[in-house]
Scaffold this motif. Sequence first.
Motif, PDB file in Angstrom:
ATOM      1  N   GLU A  16       0.819  -1.210   0.000  1.00 46.46           N
ATOM      2  CA  GLU A  16       0.000   0.000   0.000  1.00 46.46           C
ATOM      3  C   GLU A  16       0.855   1.264   0.000  1.00 46.46           C
ATOM      4  N   HIS A  17       0.412   2.260  -0.716  1.00 47.84           N
ATOM      5  CA  HIS A  17       1.072   3.562  -0.833  1.00 47.84           C
ATOM      6  C   HIS A  17       2.399   3.484  -1.590  1.00 47.84           C
ATOM      7  N   GLY A  18       2.686   2.367  -2.256  1.00 49.71           N
ATOM      8  CA  GLY A  18       3.896   2.247  -3.063  1.00 49.71           C
ATOM      9  C   GLY A  18       5.155   1.896  -2.293  1.00 49.71           C
ATOM     10  N   ILE A  19       5.030   1.552  -1.032  1.00 51.15           N
ATOM     11  CA  ILE A  19       6.203   1.183  -0.241  1.00 51.15           C
ATOM     12  C   ILE A  19       6.758  -0.139  -0.775  1.00 51.15           C
ATOM     13  N   VAL A  20       8.071  -0.188  -0.991  1.00 49.21           N
ATOM     14  CA  VAL A  20       8.743  -1.387  -1.494  1.00 49.21           C
ATOM     15  C   VAL A  20       9.432  -2.071  -0.314  1.00 49.21           C
ATOM     16  N   LEU A  21       9.123  -3.342  -0.141  1.00 48.98           N
ATOM     17  CA  LEU A  21       9.739  -4.158   0.905  1.00 48.98           C
ATOM     18  C   LEU A  21      10.587  -5.215   0.220  1.00 48.98           C
ATOM     19  N   THR A  45      10.523   3.957   0.823  1.00 45.79           N
ATOM     20  CA  THR A  45       9.316   4.759   0.605  1.00 45.79           C
ATOM     21  C   THR A  45       9.385   5.485  -0.737  1.00 45.79           C
ATOM     22  N   PRO A  46       8.234   5.729  -1.355  1.00 38.95           N
ATOM     23  CA  PRO A  46       8.205   6.376  -2.664  1.00 38.95           C
ATOM     24  C   PRO A  46       8.999   7.681  -2.681  1.00 38.95           C
ATOM     25  N   GLY A  47       9.873   7.790  -3.674  1.00 36.47           N
ATOM     26  CA  GLY A  47      10.692   8.971  -3.840  1.00 36.47           C
ATOM     27  C   GLY A  47      12.018   8.913  -3.091  1.00 36.47           C
ATOM     28  N   GLN A  48      12.225   7.880  -2.300  1.00 34.47           N
ATOM     29  CA  GLN A  48      13.461   7.748  -1.523  1.00 34.47           C
ATOM     30  C   GLN A  48      14.656   7.563  -2.459  1.00 34.47           C
ATOM     31  N   ASP A  49      15.818   8.052  -2.036  1.00 33.36           N
ATOM     32  CA  ASP A  49      17.052   7.866  -2.795  1.00 33.36           C
ATOM     33  C   ASP A  49      17.369   6.367  -2.874  1.00 33.36           C
ATOM     34  N   LEU A  50      17.619   5.882  -4.070  1.00 34.76           N
ATOM     35  CA  LEU A  50      17.867   4.455  -4.273  1.00 34.76           C
ATOM     36  C   LEU A  50      19.352   4.124  -4.444  1.00 34.76           C
ATOM     37  N   THR A  51      20.203   5.092  -4.188  1.00 29.97           N
ATOM     38  CA  THR A  51      21.638   4.871  -4.298  1.00 29.97           C
ATOM     39  C   THR A  51      22.070   3.727  -3.382  1.00 29.97           C
ATOM     40  N   GLY A  52      22.797   2.778  -3.946  1.00 26.16           N
ATOM     41  CA  GLY A  52      23.314   1.665  -3.162  1.00 26.16           C
ATOM     42  C   GLY A  52      22.349   0.509  -2.973  1.00 26.16           C
ATOM     43  N   VAL A  58      15.828  -1.616  -7.317  1.00 23.76           N
ATOM     44  CA  VAL A  58      15.743  -0.308  -7.975  1.00 23.76           C
ATOM     45  C   VAL A  58      14.807  -0.379  -9.174  1.00 23.76           C
ATOM     46  N   ALA A  59      14.922  -1.423  -9.985  1.00 20.02           N
ATOM     47  CA  ALA A  59      14.071  -1.555 -11.173  1.00 20.02           C
ATOM     48  C   ALA A  59      12.593  -1.613 -10.793  1.00 20.02           C
ATOM     49  N   ILE A  60      12.271  -2.348  -9.750  1.00 19.40           N
ATOM     50  CA  ILE A  60      10.875  -2.457  -9.325  1.00 19.40           C
ATOM     51  C   ILE A  60      10.391  -1.148  -8.715  1.00 19.40           C
ATOM     52  N   ALA A  61      11.218  -0.521  -7.899  1.00 18.23           N
ATOM     53  CA  ALA A  61      10.826   0.758  -7.284  1.00 18.23           C
ATOM     54  C   ALA A  61      10.587   1.807  -8.358  1.00 18.23           C
ATOM     55  N   GLN A  62      11.468   1.884  -9.322  1.00 18.86           N
ATOM     56  CA  GLN A  62      11.299   2.885 -10.380  1.00 18.86           C
ATOM     57  C   GLN A  62      10.043   2.644 -11.199  1.00 18.86           C
ATOM     58  N   THR A  63       9.638   1.408 -11.342  1.00 21.66           N
ATOM     59  CA  THR A  63       8.409   1.090 -12.055  1.00 21.66           C
ATOM     60  C   THR A  63       7.186   1.439 -11.205  1.00 21.66           C
ATOM     61  N   TRP A  65       7.001   3.538  -8.588  1.00 21.42           N
ATOM     62  CA  TRP A  65       6.934   4.915  -8.101  1.00 21.42           C
ATOM     63  C   TRP A  65       6.680   5.908  -9.239  1.00 21.42           C
ATOM     64  N   THR A  66       5.489   5.881  -9.729  1.00 19.46           N
ATOM     65  CA  THR A  66       5.087   6.872 -10.727  1.00 19.46           C
ATOM     66  C   THR A  66       4.988   8.233 -10.031  1.00 19.46           C
ATOM     67  N   PRO A  67       4.991   9.316 -10.783  1.00 23.81           N
ATOM     68  CA  PRO A  67       4.829  10.630 -10.148  1.00 23.81           C
ATOM     69  C   PRO A  67       3.556  10.712  -9.295  1.00 23.81           C
ATOM     70  N   GLN A  68       2.493  10.034  -9.729  1.00 27.50           N
ATOM     71  CA  GLN A  68       1.243  10.045  -8.975  1.00 27.50           C
ATOM     72  C   GLN A  68       1.398   9.310  -7.642  1.00 27.50           C
ATOM     73  N   VAL A  69       2.097   8.188  -7.639  1.00 27.15           N
ATOM     74  CA  VAL A  69       2.310   7.419  -6.406  1.00 27.15           C
ATOM     75  C   VAL A  69       3.162   8.226  -5.425  1.00 27.15           C
ATOM     76  N   ILE A  70       4.210   8.862  -5.919  1.00 25.93           N
ATOM     77  CA  ILE A  70       5.068   9.672  -5.050  1.00 25.93           C
ATOM     78  C   ILE A  70       4.283  10.830  -4.455  1.00 25.93           C
ATOM     79  N   ALA A  71       3.493  11.519  -5.274  1.00 24.30           N
ATOM     80  CA  ALA A  71       2.694  12.648  -4.784  1.00 24.30           C
ATOM     81  C   ALA A  71       1.669  12.199  -3.753  1.00 24.30           C
ATOM     82  N   ALA A  72       1.013  11.067  -3.991  1.00 26.77           N
ATOM     83  CA  ALA A  72       0.016  10.560  -3.045  1.00 26.77           C
ATOM     84  C   ALA A  72       0.677  10.156  -1.729  1.00 26.77           C
TER      85      ALA A  72
END
Length: 81
Positions: A16-21, A45-52, A58-63, A65-72
């Motif tokens: 829910e809310h785009g959180i990646v576990l 969490t959506p929009g979090q820095d994925l460095t490292g 990263v591939a799944i988070a970027q898919t 985390w659309t701009p709408q998911v990050i904003a919500a």
Amino acid sequence: MSITETKLIDQITVVEHGIVLYREATRIMRGDELVAQTYHRTSLTPGQDLTGQPEKVVAIAQTAWTPQVIAAYQAAQERTQ
């Protein structure tokens, strides 16, 4: 027989809310026999820095985390503060 240690990402989930576990398993092997296994879980969490972060995560988070998911997600966090 040699003892080896391997680390691998064995679970990635978007909740829910785009959180990646994701879960990283560390496996100790003696030949083909599993001797021990431990887990480490991480949440992003959506929009979090994925460095490292692992490439697959990263591939799944970027898919996910659309701009709408990050904003919500950000709007929901602002409402709870």
